[in-house]
Design a protein around this motif. Structure first.
Motif, PDB file in Angstrom:
ATOM      1  N   PRO A  59       3.397  17.547  -1.599  1.00  0.00           N
ATOM      2  CA  PRO A  59       4.181  18.606  -0.936  1.00  0.00           C
ATOM      3  C   PRO A  59       4.921  18.101   0.293  1.00  0.00           C
ATOM      4  N   ARG A  60       4.325  17.152   1.017  1.00  0.00           N
ATOM      5  CA  ARG A  60       4.982  16.649   2.226  1.00  0.00           C
ATOM      6  C   ARG A  60       6.199  15.807   1.871  1.00  0.00           C
ATOM      7  N   VAL A  61       6.061  14.982   0.829  1.00  0.00           N
ATOM      8  CA  VAL A  61       7.185  14.133   0.428  1.00  0.00           C
ATOM      9  C   VAL A  61       8.336  15.001  -0.108  1.00  0.00           C
ATOM     10  N   LEU A  62       8.012  15.959  -0.965  1.00  0.00           N
ATOM     11  CA  LEU A  62       9.080  16.802  -1.518  1.00  0.00           C
ATOM     12  C   LEU A  62       9.653  17.740  -0.451  1.00  0.00           C
ATOM     13  N   GLY A  63       8.796  18.167   0.463  1.00  0.00           N
ATOM     14  CA  GLY A  63       9.276  18.982   1.583  1.00  0.00           C
ATOM     15  C   GLY A  63      10.253  18.192   2.438  1.00  0.00           C
ATOM     16  N   GLY A  64       9.941  16.916   2.683  1.00  0.00           N
ATOM     17  CA  GLY A  64      10.841  16.059   3.454  1.00  0.00           C
ATOM     18  C   GLY A  64      12.151  15.837   2.718  1.00  0.00           C
ATOM     19  N   LEU A  65      12.039  15.593   1.404  1.00  0.00           N
ATOM     20  CA  LEU A  65      13.235  15.351   0.588  1.00  0.00           C
ATOM     21  C   LEU A  65      14.187  16.534   0.658  1.00  0.00           C
ATOM     22  N   THR A  66      13.668  17.751   0.666  1.00  0.00           N
ATOM     23  CA  THR A  66      14.551  18.914   0.662  1.00  0.00           C
ATOM     24  C   THR A  66      15.025  19.300   2.055  1.00  0.00           C
TER      25      THR A  66
ATOM     26  N   ALA B  79       0.838  -1.204   0.000  1.00  0.00           N
ATOM     27  CA  ALA B  79       0.000   0.000   0.000  1.00  0.00           C
ATOM     28  C   ALA B  79       0.870   1.250   0.000  1.00  0.00           C
ATOM     29  N   VAL B  80       1.961   1.228   0.783  1.00  0.00           N
ATOM     30  CA  VAL B  80       2.851   2.389   0.819  1.00  0.00           C
ATOM     31  C   VAL B  80       3.499   2.589  -0.550  1.00  0.00           C
ATOM     32  N   LEU B  81       3.918   1.466  -1.165  1.00  0.00           N
ATOM     33  CA  LEU B  81       4.565   1.592  -2.476  1.00  0.00           C
ATOM     34  C   LEU B  81       3.581   2.111  -3.523  1.00  0.00           C
ATOM     35  N   ARG B  82       2.312   1.655  -3.420  1.00  0.00           N
ATOM     36  CA  ARG B  82       1.299   2.174  -4.354  1.00  0.00           C
ATOM     37  C   ARG B  82       1.148   3.680  -4.185  1.00  0.00           C
ATOM     38  N   LEU B  83       1.136   4.129  -2.916  1.00  0.00           N
ATOM     39  CA  LEU B  83       1.035   5.565  -2.669  1.00  0.00           C
ATOM     40  C   LEU B  83       2.254   6.274  -3.255  1.00  0.00           C
ATOM     41  N   GLY B  84       3.425   5.635  -3.106  1.00  0.00           N
ATOM     42  CA  GLY B  84       4.639   6.207  -3.690  1.00  0.00           C
ATOM     43  C   GLY B  84       4.510   6.355  -5.192  1.00  0.00           C
ATOM     44  N   GLY B  85       3.940   5.334  -5.849  1.00  0.00           N
ATOM     45  CA  GLY B  85       3.725   5.404  -7.291  1.00  0.00           C
ATOM     46  C   GLY B  85       2.791   6.548  -7.653  1.00  0.00           C
ATOM     47  N   ALA B  86       1.729   6.714  -6.859  1.00  0.00           N
ATOM     48  CA  ALA B  86       0.781   7.802  -7.123  1.00  0.00           C
ATOM     49  C   ALA B  86       1.460   9.159  -6.935  1.00  0.00           C
ATOM     50  N   VAL B  87       2.357   9.232  -5.941  1.00  0.00           N
ATOM     51  CA  VAL B  87       3.094  10.485  -5.730  1.00  0.00           C
ATOM     52  C   VAL B  87       3.938  10.798  -6.967  1.00  0.00           C
ATOM     53  N   LEU B  88       4.613   9.770  -7.500  1.00  0.00           N
ATOM     54  CA  LEU B  88       5.443   9.979  -8.696  1.00  0.00           C
ATOM     55  C   LEU B  88       4.591  10.491  -9.862  1.00  0.00           C
ATOM     56  N   ARG B  89       3.416   9.863 -10.049  1.00  0.00           N
ATOM     57  CA  ARG B  89       2.548  10.291 -11.154  1.00  0.00           C
ATOM     58  C   ARG B  89       2.073  11.726 -10.974  1.00  0.00           C
ATOM     59  N   ASN B  90       1.928  12.149  -9.701  1.00  0.00           N
ATOM     60  CA  ASN B  90       1.405  13.493  -9.445  1.00  0.00           C
ATOM     61  C   ASN B  90       2.498  14.557  -9.322  1.00  0.00           C
ATOM     62  N   LEU B  91       3.758  14.130  -9.484  1.00  0.00           N
ATOM     63  CA  LEU B  91       4.860  15.092  -9.323  1.00  0.00           C
ATOM     64  C   LEU B  91       4.742  16.320 -10.224  1.00  0.00           C
ATOM     65  N   PRO B  92       4.289  16.148 -11.487  1.00  0.00           N
ATOM     66  CA  PRO B  92       4.223  17.323 -12.366  1.00  0.00           C
ATOM     67  C   PRO B  92       3.350  18.452 -11.819  1.00  0.00           C
ATOM     68  N   HIS B  93       2.382  18.104 -10.940  1.00  0.00           N
ATOM     69  CA  HIS B  93       1.488  19.148 -10.438  1.00  0.00           C
ATOM     70  C   HIS B  93       2.001  19.772  -9.147  1.00  0.00           C
ATOM     71  N   ALA B  94       3.232  19.426  -8.732  1.00  0.00           N
ATOM     72  CA  ALA B  94       3.731  19.926  -7.454  1.00  0.00           C
ATOM     73  C   ALA B  94       3.815  21.450  -7.461  1.00  0.00           C
ATOM     74  N   GLU B  95       3.382  22.049  -6.340  1.00  0.00           N
ATOM     75  CA  GLU B  95       3.426  23.511  -6.232  1.00  0.00           C
ATOM     76  C   GLU B  95       4.561  23.911  -5.300  1.00  0.00           C
ATOM     77  N   PRO B  96       5.518  24.707  -5.818  1.00  0.00           N
ATOM     78  CA  PRO B  96       6.686  25.075  -5.008  1.00  0.00           C
ATOM     79  C   PRO B  96       6.311  25.706  -3.670  1.00  0.00           C
ATOM     80  N   ALA B  97       5.264  26.541  -3.653  1.00  0.00           N
ATOM     81  CA  ALA B  97       4.899  27.210  -2.397  1.00  0.00           C
ATOM     82  C   ALA B  97       4.475  26.181  -1.345  1.00  0.00           C
ATOM     83  N   ALA B  98       3.696  25.174  -1.777  1.00  0.00           N
ATOM     84  CA  ALA B  98       3.230  24.160  -0.831  1.00  0.00           C
ATOM     85  C   ALA B  98       4.396  23.321  -0.326  1.00  0.00           C
ATOM     86  N   ILE B  99       5.346  23.015  -1.220  1.00  0.00           N
ATOM     87  CA  ILE B  99       6.517  22.226  -0.816  1.00  0.00           C
ATOM     88  C   ILE B  99       7.329  22.995   0.223  1.00  0.00           C
TER      89      ILE B  99
END
Ligand SMILES: Nc1ncnc2c1ncn2[C@@H]1O[C@H](COP(=O)(O)OP(=O)(O)O)[C@@H](O)[C@H]1O
Ligand SMILES: [Mg+2]
Lengths: 267, 253
Positions: free
Chosen positions: A153-160, A30-50
């Protein structure tokens, strides 16, 4: 036929181990599926939210990380110095040895475990509350894809922000260790504050770990929050699952990176 | 109420969660422009049933059509156009806490129609105006009472000019005055905009004052389906028990 005692003492725990394994496998999927969905949604990431999430992670964890890492640094140097005094009598390698250990292993792992407890629980509580009060459904009705709106935004915020906090935490631990070594064992400033043992691959491994933990903690915690069911109790359970799940993820990834680093060095 | 062109049709809908059956073959139709009540005891699956229409719950078996389009089996993306035409007012206060009332109403406009937030805010202000709630625009949801929050949630659901609205227990948890005001709002909206209204409720007073039709669910089945007058006069023991349990409160409102 298996004797009764064997079935009770051996097979039954094995069977429940199997069930636990299956259950764990489903959660990981389930976590990996969510990870896949995050990857698919990356193009819509908003810098302000991150940026907002990165700041939130930092604000929530920085004080905790600094205090704990100060203690960790002092405790480790005191212990190491006591052993070194007894065995080799040479304290000049304590500083650079500790530095290497911090860079490769302790700074990313301990900081990530703390962030799993502090930020991970917060993420699960926030998303869990949104889930059980139907706010996540309301987002979907507004055509705001919850994953791109809440998780990306939470995943990319954590990554940075995770690597930055790891650097701060590691520096604090190193300095507090230096103070403890100097005042407790008379280690000279110049023999402690050396970076000679650290090679580029140590820095690379430490950085990769910090980045991977920065993704894993918010991902696992978001999954825990979004799968919350049934009112306030469900939210409480979600925070527990977030802390346990993201801590296990951190330690597992730590092991994987450690092994990979070891293999890479042998080559 | 069978008619040539119903707005929504549920046929033989089966839903189970983790092996536990909630609906075992529910079939019912909702007429265009009607105020259609779905009633039944707590936990009978009223919320689950209406959520299937907008893809928040996926049935295991059966067929559900919205304006002739089959929605069972659609992907999340394929539900977006449906959600634009069929909005939902959730039971709890599902306003986004960090956004002002105006931005809450503007959000679905900005997202669904992919216009800028400035344009969406202008349209949101008009929607609030039409519900006499323009003055609430700058407030945060937490500063509103439950009645006003419900009003804003209805405004948000209306922001996209939907042809149908699903209300999940719109009067539960409201004081009697706010509850009757919400009833009037549902009825006015239905008349003024011609939207089909599906109202999940326990509130017999609401049914009496604004309902055109009532479907009563019991034990995973459609147990009664007919106009409110027949519902209140029904001799069926299950329906009678439900009506009598609720009728003390009806008399006092
Ligand atoms: N996402 C879900 N997962 C598991 N069980 C659920 C879920 N949603 C609803 N249920 C169960 O389905 C049944 C019907 O729920 P619901 O439709 O909310 O009842 P109500 O008629 O009160 O609105 C309940 O027993 C509830 O626990
Ligand atoms: Mg319900």
């Amino acid at each position: 036929m298996v004797p009764i005692s064997a079935s009770v003492f051996f097979l039954r725990p094995l069977a429940s181990l199997g069930r636990w394994g299956q259950w764990g496998g489903r959660q990981v999927q389930a976590v990996l599926r969510l990870g896949g969905a995050v990857l698919r949604n990356l193009p819509h990431a908003e810098p302000a939210a991150i940026w907002q999430q990165a700041r939130d992670l930092g604000n929530r964890s920085m004080f905790f990380v600094v205090v704990v890492m100060a203690f960790v640094g002092a405790i480790m140097v005191v212990q190491a110095s006591m052993q070194a005094q007894r065995i080799v009598g040479d304290l000049s390698i304590i500083g650079p040895g500790f530095m290497q250990l911090l860079v490769r292993e302790f700074a990313p792992t301990i900081v990530a475990l703390m962030i799993a407890a502090r930020y991970g629980a917060g993420v699960a509580a926030a998303l869990g509350a949104m889930q059980v009060t139907e706010q996540v459904d309301a987002l979907r009705l507004c055509s705001a894809e919850p994953i791109s709106y809440l998780v990306v935004p939470r995943v990319l915020g954590g990554l940075t922000s995770m690597p930055a906090i790891v650097v701060v935490g590691g520096a604090v631990a190193f300095v507090s260790g230096g103070l403890a070594g100097h005042f407790g064992f008379g280690i000279g400033w110049t023999s402690y504050f050396r970076t000679g043992f650290v090679v580029p691959s140590d820095v690379a491994i430490g950085f990769c770990k910090a980045a991977a933990f920065g993704v894993a903690v918010p991902l696992v915690s978001s999954w825990a929050g979004l799968s919350a069911r049934g009112g306030a109790r469900g939210v409480g359970q979600a925070t527990t699952r977030a802390v346990i799940g993201s801590s296990v993820a951190v330690l597992f990834l730590d092991l994987v990176f450690g092994a990979a680093g070891y293999v890479a060095q042998r080559w | 109420m069978a008619s040539a062109n119903p707005h929504m049709v549920f046929s033989d809908v089966h839903i189970a969660f983790a092996g536990k059956s909630v609906h075992a073959g529910v079939s019912l139709q909702v007429q265009r422009g009607s105020v259609h009540f779905i009633m039944g005891q707590s936990g009978v699956g009223k919320s689950v049933l209406i959520k299937t229409l907008v893809g928040l719950v996926h049935p295991d078996r059966g067929s559900i059509t919205f304006d002739g389009t089959e929605v069972v089996g659609l992907s999340e993306a394929a539900f977006f156009p449906i959600r634009r035409r069929c909005q939902m007012v959730f039971q709890q206060a599902t306003l986004f806490g960090s956004l002002s009332v105006l931005d809450n109403v503007a959000m679905p406009i900005a997202r669904h129609e992919q216009v800028s937030m400035a344009v969406a805010r202008q349209r949101a202000a008009e929607v609030l105006e039409s519900l006499h709630a323009r003055h609430l625009g700058e407030r945060l949801p937490a500063t509103l009472g439950p009645g006003l929050r419900k009003q804003v949630a209805i405004a948000r659901a209306l922001a996209l000019n939907p042809e149908a609205l699903l209300y999940d227990e719109p009067t539960t948890g409201l004081d009697p005055i706010a509850a009757r005001r919400t009833d009037r709002l549902i009825r006015e909206t239905s008349i003024r905009l011609g939207v089909t209204s599906v109202v999940v409720s326990h509130d017999l007073q609401s049914l009496l004052s604004i309902g055109d039709w009532v479907s009563f669910l019991h034990a995973g089945q459609l147990h009664f389906d007919g106009p409110p007058a027949k519902f209140f006069a029904a001799t069926d023991p299950v329906v009678r028990a439900f009506v009598q349990a609720g009728s003390s409160s009806v008399g006092h409102c």
